[in-house]
Every structure is written in C-alpha cells, then in structure tokens.
Scaffold this motif. Structure first.
Motif, PDB file in Angstrom:
ATOM      1  N   LEU A  43       4.257   5.229   9.024  1.00  0.00           N
ATOM      2  CA  LEU A  43       4.445   4.275   7.928  1.00  0.00           C
ATOM      3  C   LEU A  43       4.702   5.071   6.659  1.00  0.00           C
ATOM      4  CD1 LEU A  43       1.514   1.762   8.640  1.00  0.00           C
ATOM      5  CD2 LEU A  43       3.951   1.361   9.041  1.00  0.00           C
ATOM      6  N   HIS A  44       5.690   4.636   5.879  1.00  0.00           N
ATOM      7  CA  HIS A  44       6.011   5.357   4.653  1.00  0.00           C
ATOM      8  C   HIS A  44       5.081   4.983   3.496  1.00  0.00           C
ATOM      9  CE1 HIS A  44      10.061   5.968   6.617  1.00  0.00           C
ATOM     10  NE2 HIS A  44       9.759   7.177   6.195  1.00  0.00           N
ATOM     11  N   ASN A  45       4.743   3.722   3.389  1.00  0.00           N
ATOM     12  CA  ASN A  45       3.862   3.303   2.297  1.00  0.00           C
ATOM     13  C   ASN A  45       3.175   1.995   2.645  1.00  0.00           C
ATOM     14  OD1 ASN A  45       5.633   1.105   1.557  1.00  0.00           O
ATOM     15  ND2 ASN A  45       6.942   2.616   0.562  1.00  0.00           N
ATOM     16  N   PHE A  46       2.311   1.560   1.745  1.00  0.00           N
ATOM     17  CA  PHE A  46       1.578   0.307   1.926  1.00  0.00           C
ATOM     18  C   PHE A  46       1.773  -0.572   0.700  1.00  0.00           C
ATOM     19  CE2 PHE A  46      -0.844   3.206   4.655  1.00  0.00           C
ATOM     20  CZ  PHE A  46      -0.853   2.478   5.837  1.00  0.00           C
ATOM     21  N   ALA A  47       1.904  -1.862   0.935  1.00  0.00           N
ATOM     22  CA  ALA A  47       1.935  -2.857  -0.140  1.00  0.00           C
ATOM     23  C   ALA A  47       0.703  -3.741   0.038  1.00  0.00           C
ATOM     24  CB  ALA A  47       3.209  -3.687  -0.063  1.00  0.00           C
ATOM     25  N   LEU A  48      -0.111  -3.854  -1.009  1.00  0.00           N
ATOM     26  CA  LEU A  48      -1.383  -4.561  -0.921  1.00  0.00           C
ATOM     27  C   LEU A  48      -1.519  -5.568  -2.051  1.00  0.00           C
ATOM     28  CD1 LEU A  48      -3.609  -1.339  -0.862  1.00  0.00           C
ATOM     29  CD2 LEU A  48      -2.565  -2.381   1.150  1.00  0.00           C
ATOM     30  N   THR A  49      -2.384  -6.542  -1.856  1.00  0.00           N
ATOM     31  CA  THR A  49      -2.917  -7.305  -2.987  1.00  0.00           C
ATOM     32  C   THR A  49      -4.421  -7.097  -2.982  1.00  0.00           C
ATOM     33  OG1 THR A  49      -3.086  -9.349  -1.684  1.00  0.00           O
ATOM     34  CG2 THR A  49      -1.111  -9.056  -3.025  1.00  0.00           C
TER      35      THR A  49
END
Length: 420
Positions: free
Chosen positions: A217-223
């Motif tokens: 995985l290259h990155n994470f998007a979170l809330t």
C-alpha cells in the motif's frame, strides 16, 4: 413625537440647510454602506474557503511512507518504509480512527472501450475512501466490501473517463479494459477535491493481485474522531507510535512517515477568519462613529444658530423636555434615513455581486464537469446583522442628538435673547 408642528419645524430647518444636511447624512450612509460591504466581503471569502475545505471530509488525515532519516536501534538511516495490508488492519481498529482506506496507485494505465482509449490513473482502495475524500456517485455504486473479499474486477470510473470512453452511453454493467484486462464498470463518480475527474477506483485486493502489487500500500486516507487540534495531534501521535514500532523507525522521523491533518488547517484558517471578522467590525463601527460624531457636531451648530429661537420658546413656556425632543428627533431622523439608505445600497450591492459570483460559479462548474471551485462565495450579509446594525445606528443617532439637545435645554431665556 407625532406633533405635526415639530415635524414642520424640522423639515423647514433641513430645507433651509440642504447641503449641510446632505453632507451629514452622507457621512452616516457611507459608514453603514462600508460596514455592509466589509461584512459581505468577509463572509464571501470565509464561505468560499470553507466550501473548498468541505470538498474532502474536514477531519481527514493522510499518511504516506518514505525513507528513514534518523538511525534507529542500530539500523542505518535511508531505509525504505513500505506499508502493507497488515498496517491497514492495525489502523482500522485503532482508537480515534473512524474511516480507513489503504491506497495502491497504478499510474499511467491505458483504459479502452471499443475504439475509444486514453491514459488515466487507477487507484486501488477500500470502500471507506468514498467517505474520506467525499467522492460523489453519479451513477451506480462505489467499491464495496464484497468486491474486496471476492477480489472482483470491478471499477468505478471518474466522470472525465466516462465522458471520454462512453460519450453519454450507458456504462454501468459494461466492461472496460485497463492495461488490456477487462473490468466491469459498477459506478461513475466525481472526485470531491478537484475539478478533474480522471481517476478510476478498483478494489485494493484486486489491484494488488492483478497488477503484481503483492500486499503493498502506498498510503492511507483516514478520518479521525477529533474536534480540536490537540485531539488531532494526539491521534496522529498514536498512529505514528504504533506504525513506528511495527516498521522499526523513530516516531519523530517525518521522512520515514509523512502525514497531513486537514482538521488542523481548517481550525487554524477559521481562527484567522474570526480575527478578520473582528477587524472588519472594528473598522465598520469606527466609520459609523465618525458619521455619528458628524451628526452631533452639526446638531451643536443647529443649537447655536437657533439659540434666540430656543430662548423665546422657553420664555413663552416651552419645557426643557420639549426642546430636547425637538433636537433629538431631528438627529434621529437624519441618522435613521441616511443609515437606511446606506444599508439598502450596501446589501443591494452585495446581493448583485452574489448574483454575478453564482453565475460565474455555475459556468465554472459546467466547464469542469460539475465541480466548480471558488475562493469567494455568497458575499451577503445576514438579515439579523443588518437589522442589528440599523438599530445600533438609531441608538447612536439618539446619543448624538442628546448632547446638543441637553445643551439647548439648559439655555436661559434672558441669555438667549441677548445672543447675537
């Protein structure tokens, strides 16, 4: 107040000194006109910036991996940190995290359908990315958990990709080729953060399997579940410490793992606009006060000019209250009428500007696939604020007139009759 003789005297005085009355009223009208312009402009800028922030979730956070810049427990710097599916499992169960999506980029992909083709970006993701990046579904659906579990070859096309490949024809249920591999179109979307919709979204498990991504995985998007900068920073530190332990790097090493919290920017920006609002009110009220002081000075001149008349009134029985009422009424009338004119002109100008801005916004949205961007939106003044400003002006007019009126009431008839 409804004594017709008083009104006749007031109008006679105004008619006798037209230029003086006009200039006095103009200073008041200009003050409230500028207050409305400043408040409207401040609201427009604040609304525009706020709307741009809302294109993604306000409490969104992004994490990405890099290379270490600090030695750690005997290991050299410049080690590459690689996120994996195991990191996703850690983050989705971490306290303070609401929505989580890992992302694996597949750049420079050839999309084709029939005789149409083009190069676009494919992003493999989890279903929660829709909530993190405020992705709007135009038709069909987004990637779901069944797609993830069964590694389905499903794809959600950005609106620009759909327009280029299908040109208005039915797309959901059809198959497009991504690098010559068929994927079933399950939805069409618009991206929340921009005006170009050139990304396609594929289930992360499918993308990793089909495009040799292994578990990368290259990155994470979170809330995140935070409302203040302190809460956001606490969650970010918790995430850093947990991933730093797993990947063996210093938690303070921002080169090893970069991060960006949108909530912190939103809060800091809103604080700036709150300060701007206070500054606008100070300038606007200062301008109003200058106009009201002008009214008070003019009324002092009126009292001076009418000293003999006031003395005669008092000599034949006029009470101090009637003298105060006459001067006070004239001051209130000038400030109220002039203030109302300034209020109407100011709010009218901002409404006209709002009409032009909305037309430009609609044109921009039509040009950019329905997702217009602007830094200036709805530059109007709230009706309650406008009415409060008017009431404030009437009170200020009464205060401005009271000082010269009180002076007039203290004039002794014998001294007034001697006045030249």
């Amino acid at each position: 107040m409804f004594d017709i003789d008083k009104w006749q005297e007031i109008f006679a005085t105004i008619k006798k000194n037209k230029m003086r009355t006009f200039l006095t009223g103009f200073s008041v009208a200009w003050g409230i006109f500028m207050l409305m312009i400043l408040l409207g402009a401040g609201n427009g800028l604040s609304n525009g910036v706020s709307e741009n922030f809302m294109r993604d979730a306000v409490n969104a956070m992004w994490l990405w991996s890099g290379r270490t810049s600090i030695p750690y427990k005997g290991m050299q710097e410049n080690r590459e940190i690689r996120f994996t599916n195991a990191d996703y499992d850690i983050l989705k169960d971490l306290e303070g995290i609401e929505h989580t999506s890992g992302r694996y980029y597949i750049g420079g992909n050839l999309f084709s359908y029939g005789s149409e083709y083009g190069e676009y970006s494919a992003i493999t993701c989890h279903p929660d990315l829709k909530d993190v990046e405020s992705i709007e579904i135009v038709e069909g659906r987004f990637v779901n958990q069944v797609d993830i579990d069964q590694t389905r070859k499903s794809v959600v096309l950005g609106k620009d990709i759909y327009d280029a490949l299908f040109d208005g024809k039915e797309a959901v249920g059809e198959y497009v080729r991504v690098n010559n591999i068929p994927f079933k179109v399950v939805g069409i979307c618009k991206e929340g953060g921009g005006t170009r919709h050139r990304n396609a979204y594929i289930p992360v498990t499918t993308g990793q399997k089909v495009f040799n991504g292994s578990n990368r995985l290259h990155n994470f998007a979170l809330t995140i579940n935070a409302e203040t900068i302190e809460e956001s920073q606490a969650i970010e530190n918790r995430v850093r410490e947990r991933l730093a332990r797993k990947h063996k790097f210093d938690a303070t090493d921002e080169s090893a793992m970069g991060s960006y919290s949108k909530l912190e920017d939103v809060i800091q920006t809103m604080k700036i606009f709150q300060a701007i609002d206070i500054f606008i009110w100070i300038i606007g009220i200062g301008t109003l006060i200058a106009g009201v002081v002008g009214v008070s000075n003019i009324m002092l001149i009126v009292v001076k000019e009418r000293t003999k008349e006031i003395g005669i009134r008092k000599a034949i029985g006029a009470s101090p209250a009637s003298v105060i009422g006459l001067i006070l009424l004239e001051a209130v009338m000038i400030t109220t009428i002039a203030g109302y004119i300034g209020l109407v002109l100011g709010t009218g100008l901002m409404e006209g500007l709002n009409f032009i801005v909305e037309k430009q916004f609609e044109a921009s949205a039509a040009t950019n696939g329905g997702n217009g961007e602007t830094l200036f939106r709805n530059p109007t003044v709230d009706l309650g604020i406008a009415l409060s400003a008017t009431l404030l002006l009437v009170i200020a007019g009464a205060i401005a007139g009271y000082i010269p009126a009180k002076r007039a009431a203290k004039i002794k008839p014998i001294e007034a009759l001697r006045d030249e």
